[in-house]
Design an enzyme around this catalytic site. Sequence first.
Site, short mmCIF file in Angstrom:
data_model
loop_
_atom_site.label_atom_id
_atom_site.label_comp_id
_atom_site.label_asym_id
_atom_site.label_seq_id
_atom_site.Cartn_x
_atom_site.Cartn_y
_atom_site.Cartn_z
N ASP A 85 0.83 -1.21 0.00
CA ASP A 85 0.00 0.00 0.00
C ASP A 85 0.87 1.27 0.00
O ASP A 85 1.64 1.49 0.94
CB ASP A 85 -0.90 -0.02 1.24
N ASP A 86 0.75 2.06 -1.03
CA ASP A 86 1.51 3.32 -1.16
C ASP A 86 3.02 3.09 -1.27
O ASP A 86 3.81 3.97 -0.93
CB ASP A 86 1.25 4.27 0.03
N CYS A 89 -5.80 4.49 -3.39
CA CYS A 89 -6.05 3.11 -2.94
C CYS A 89 -7.31 2.44 -3.50
O CYS A 89 -7.24 1.39 -4.12
CB CYS A 89 -6.15 3.07 -1.42
N ARG A 99 -7.78 -0.69 -6.25
CA ARG A 99 -8.28 -2.02 -5.88
C ARG A 99 -9.50 -2.41 -6.74
O ARG A 99 -9.70 -3.59 -7.05
CB ARG A 99 -8.62 -2.05 -4.39
N LYS A 154 -6.18 -5.42 3.50
CA LYS A 154 -7.05 -4.25 3.27
C LYS A 154 -7.94 -4.42 2.04
O LYS A 154 -7.46 -4.64 0.94
CB LYS A 154 -6.14 -3.02 3.09
N HIS A 157 -11.12 -2.16 1.20
CA HIS A 157 -11.34 -0.77 0.78
C HIS A 157 -12.17 -0.61 -0.48
O HIS A 157 -11.88 0.25 -1.34
CB HIS A 157 -10.00 -0.01 0.64
N SER A 170 -9.11 1.57 4.93
CA SER A 170 -7.73 1.91 5.24
C SER A 170 -7.48 1.95 6.76
O SER A 170 -8.34 2.39 7.52
CB SER A 170 -7.42 3.27 4.62
N HIS A 188 1.67 2.25 4.03
CA HIS A 188 0.76 3.40 4.12
C HIS A 188 0.84 3.92 5.57
O HIS A 188 0.99 3.13 6.50
CB HIS A 188 -0.65 2.88 3.82
N ASP A 205 -0.42 -0.49 -4.85
CA ASP A 205 -1.70 0.04 -5.32
C ASP A 205 -1.59 1.42 -5.96
O ASP A 205 -2.42 1.80 -6.78
CB ASP A 205 -2.74 0.07 -4.19
N ASN A 206 -0.58 2.18 -5.56
CA ASN A 206 -0.40 3.53 -6.12
C ASN A 206 0.98 4.03 -5.72
O ASN A 206 1.70 3.38 -4.96
CB ASN A 206 -1.49 4.50 -5.63
N LYS A 219 1.55 9.74 -5.10
CA LYS A 219 0.15 9.35 -4.89
C LYS A 219 -0.81 10.52 -5.16
O LYS A 219 -0.56 11.64 -4.74
CB LYS A 219 -0.01 8.89 -3.44
MG MG Z 1 -2.60 3.12 -1.38
#
Ligand code: MG
Length: 483
Positions: free
Chosen positions: A40-41, A79, A83, A132, A134, A157, A249, A301-302, A322
């Site tokens: 994540d991130d 995020c 997804r 996660k 989301h 999140s 994240h 994810d990003n 992001k």
């Molecule tokens: Mg993310």
Amino acid sequence: MKVLQPNNKITQLIFGVVIILSLSQICVAQLPNIILINADDLGYGDLGCYGSPNIFTPNLDKMATEGMRFTSFYAAAVCGPSRAQLMTGSYHARVSHSMNELPGAKTGLHPNEITVAEVLKSAGYKTMHIGKWHLGDAPEFMPTQQGFDQFWGFPYSHDMWPYHSRSVWETVEDTVLMRQMRERAERVGYTVGGRWKFPPLPLIEGDGVIEKDPDITMLTMRFTEKALEFIEENKNEPFFLYLAHVMPHTPLAASDKFKGKSDRGLYGDAVMEIDWSCGEILQKLKALGIDENTLVVFTSDNGPTMRYGSDGGSAGLLRGGKGTMFEGGMRVPAIFRWPEGIPSGMCSNEMASNIDILPTFAHLVGAKIPDDRLIDGESLLPLLKAENENSPHEYIHYFGRSRPDSTATYRAIRNNKWKLFVKHSTVGEFHPLELYNLGTDPSEKYDRLDRHPKIADKLLKEAQQFYNELEENKRPIGKTRKN
Ligand code: MG
């Protein structure tokens, strides 16, 4: 044709060996297991094999040498939309899921969407999602309603909890974006005195809450334990594990074993713990003898969060992070390892995306790709197997979201090395904004719009055409019955 007869002991032995080999071939031909790991991130430049100078990721680096590493792999800018793409094989704009839902949201991924878990389940796979989700926390939007037999993780999140210390408003620049977020949060009752005030963070098993506000330093460790358990339990049948880490994240955390381990602060520690987790999974596959026939995919994810300083990651030489449509926001690490099907030591700079995950997995297991709707992704299997070295995509499209209604907005198009940013009027008429040559200018520093008007014009037409088609064929976001 001369046919060999088993008329003596030697030929009988040869036939026996042939039969054993044939049987082992049948075993080998068993459907591959699939493990999809989503960080994540995590930024484009945050792994050793993507050039990080101070975060050591030996397990992921090794995994990259044993499979294929992509250098032009696209996710989405934030995020939730990312997804949605991963699950549906379509741009988030196509499924109208272009924002991050807050706790108690009245929207989510539409239950009629066919997810990658549903596709694999229909092919006989055991499916589990850890981490996660989301994509909406109302009961009808949860993972167990979208093809996952089991779920162990968070509905949204992990920063949406009572201790959202890093996002207290007074530490954040009062931009238009932050003001709009605050207003929205106040409308739905999530701020008191200008601070986020979320309900306790629920850790969910199946459909029930098992803990509230769990110790976040142990999350990567606990997710890994659950993943190893699931793999062990399902070693004799094809399984699909979607492990979506909540790190790196913010709020960042690492277990005692990893705290202070990197030179890159807590961010680096969290990434190193994820790397350890991947190593544990790969080791488990080997110990169970299913390593050769398991596809493991690692991605993010990003891009990295820029507004949290050293608590955020790095996009390496890519511009932005992001939330932006620059390469640093959209392009992420992606490693595919499957010893039985992917030659080792490969690296591809062809355009690929997380919208390709569903078609690739479906192709891999011989499952039907939904044909009653438009799916934007393409199978990467020929590319992964080195049967074809070209991207299945002629274009990659970049979608952001508009304010304040959070619907998708078309922002850019890429064809090979050229990327054109566009703006469009309220009636949907496109105009060129900036043109970059990602071949010679991967950092998007030099706008070439004036020098190459014909290239810009061609891309503009393609962008307009795709946008018009998408507007006609996009599908709705899910809304709760109480909406
Ligand atoms: Mg993310």
